[in-house]
Design an enzyme around this catalytic site. Structure first.
Site: not given
Length: 300
Positions: A248-250, A276-277
């Protein structure tokens, strides 16, 4: 010596130069940038203007935010629905018999979003241009400014649920030994030193390890690290061959690149947490950790 288990996922500049006139090859420019807005918050910047100033001959442009994000999804920037993705691919002239080469000028860290989306919707003939536009121009290959008009094609989306993790699946994965959660963001966001989105909390999903997407890239050439270098980088995570990985990331771009790298290395059980975020950090009911300790994996 380690080797890429799926080298076919990479297109070399030499291969692309030799196949520019192949009607079965579709090239897609996915350049995107992150800038700092007033007040210190981060904002996305489309690469459309850069595309108009010069791109690989025959390439069409796809915008990470306005083209690939589903406007009807509750989570901002989640991937297009199947019918919308089919329509986009059709306009790009991408059909079942197309080989798609995606590129950017950031080592592939944005282009991998479309590579993942193609595979998620059942299209295996997708490649990331190794070195992207950086290597292409450094070698003296041509650019053009005109926007091509490919013939419309028919794309049939065949969803592969295993390639996309839900928020519920991530919650269940926290602390499990048979699942590794990987945060692909830069360390300052993972640790909570900086806030990725001003309206979201800072930090990372509990028990996640940090492998920034850019750590997989040679920053001088913008090419993927060698298999040996990648093996050393990811060895610090302690992945086991039968272990599932959730990246995951942003908003699903850098995470797609970590997933891409793991696929190249031969890890088949890798999912992308699409929300994600953008989803996790906005929900106060979901747990968040800050700090880094020994959870940072870098290329040093």
């Amino acid at each position: 010596m380690a080797e890429y288990k799926h080298p076919e996922a990479l297109a070399t500049t030499e291969w692309l130069a030799a196949h520019l006139d192949d009607p079965s090859v579709r090239v897609v420019d996915v350049r995107y940038y992150v800038g700092v807005a007033s007040g210190g918050s981060f904002r996305g910047v489309s690469g459309r203007k850069a595309y108009r100033q010069g791109h690989i001959p025959g390439a069409l442009f796809v915008d990470f935010a306005s083209d690939l994000a589903d406007p009807e999804d509750d989570v901002p920037l989640n991937i297009l629905s199947p019918d919308r993705f089919e329509a986009l691919m059709g306009r790009l002239g991408i059909g079942s018999g197309s080989t798609v080469v995606v590129y950017d000028d950031s080592g592939g860290t944005w282009a991998a979003r479309l590579w993942w989306a193609l595979r998620y919707y059942g299209h295996d003939a997708a490649k990331v241009l190794n070195g992207g536009l950086t290597k292409w121009t450094a070698e003296g290959h041509p650019l053009e400014r005109r926007t091509p008009t490919p013939p419309a094609a028919t794309f049939r989306a065949r969803k592969r649920p295993a390639l996309r993790a839900t928020c519920g699946e991530v919650r269940q994965a926290i602390g499990r030994r048979d699942v590794c959660i990987v945060d692909a963001l830069p360390e300052m966001f993972y640790s909570g030193k900086a806030r990725l989105y001003p309206t979201h909390r800072a930090g990372h999903i509990p028990t996640a390890l940090n492998v920034p997407a850019t750590a997989n890239v040679d920053q001088a050439t913008q090419t993927l690290l060698t298999a040996d270098e990648l093996a050393r980088l990811w060895r610090k995570v302690g992945l086991k061959p039968d272990q599932r990985v959730i990246t995951y990331c942003g908003a699903g771009a850098y995470a797609a690149y970590d997933l891409f790298v793991l696929y190249v290395l031969g890890h088949e059980k890798v999912s992308l947490y699409d929300g994600s975020w953008m989803e996790w950090g906005a929900n106060p009911e979901l747990p968040v950790e800050t700090g880094s300790g020994d959870k940072i994996v870098d290329s040093n």
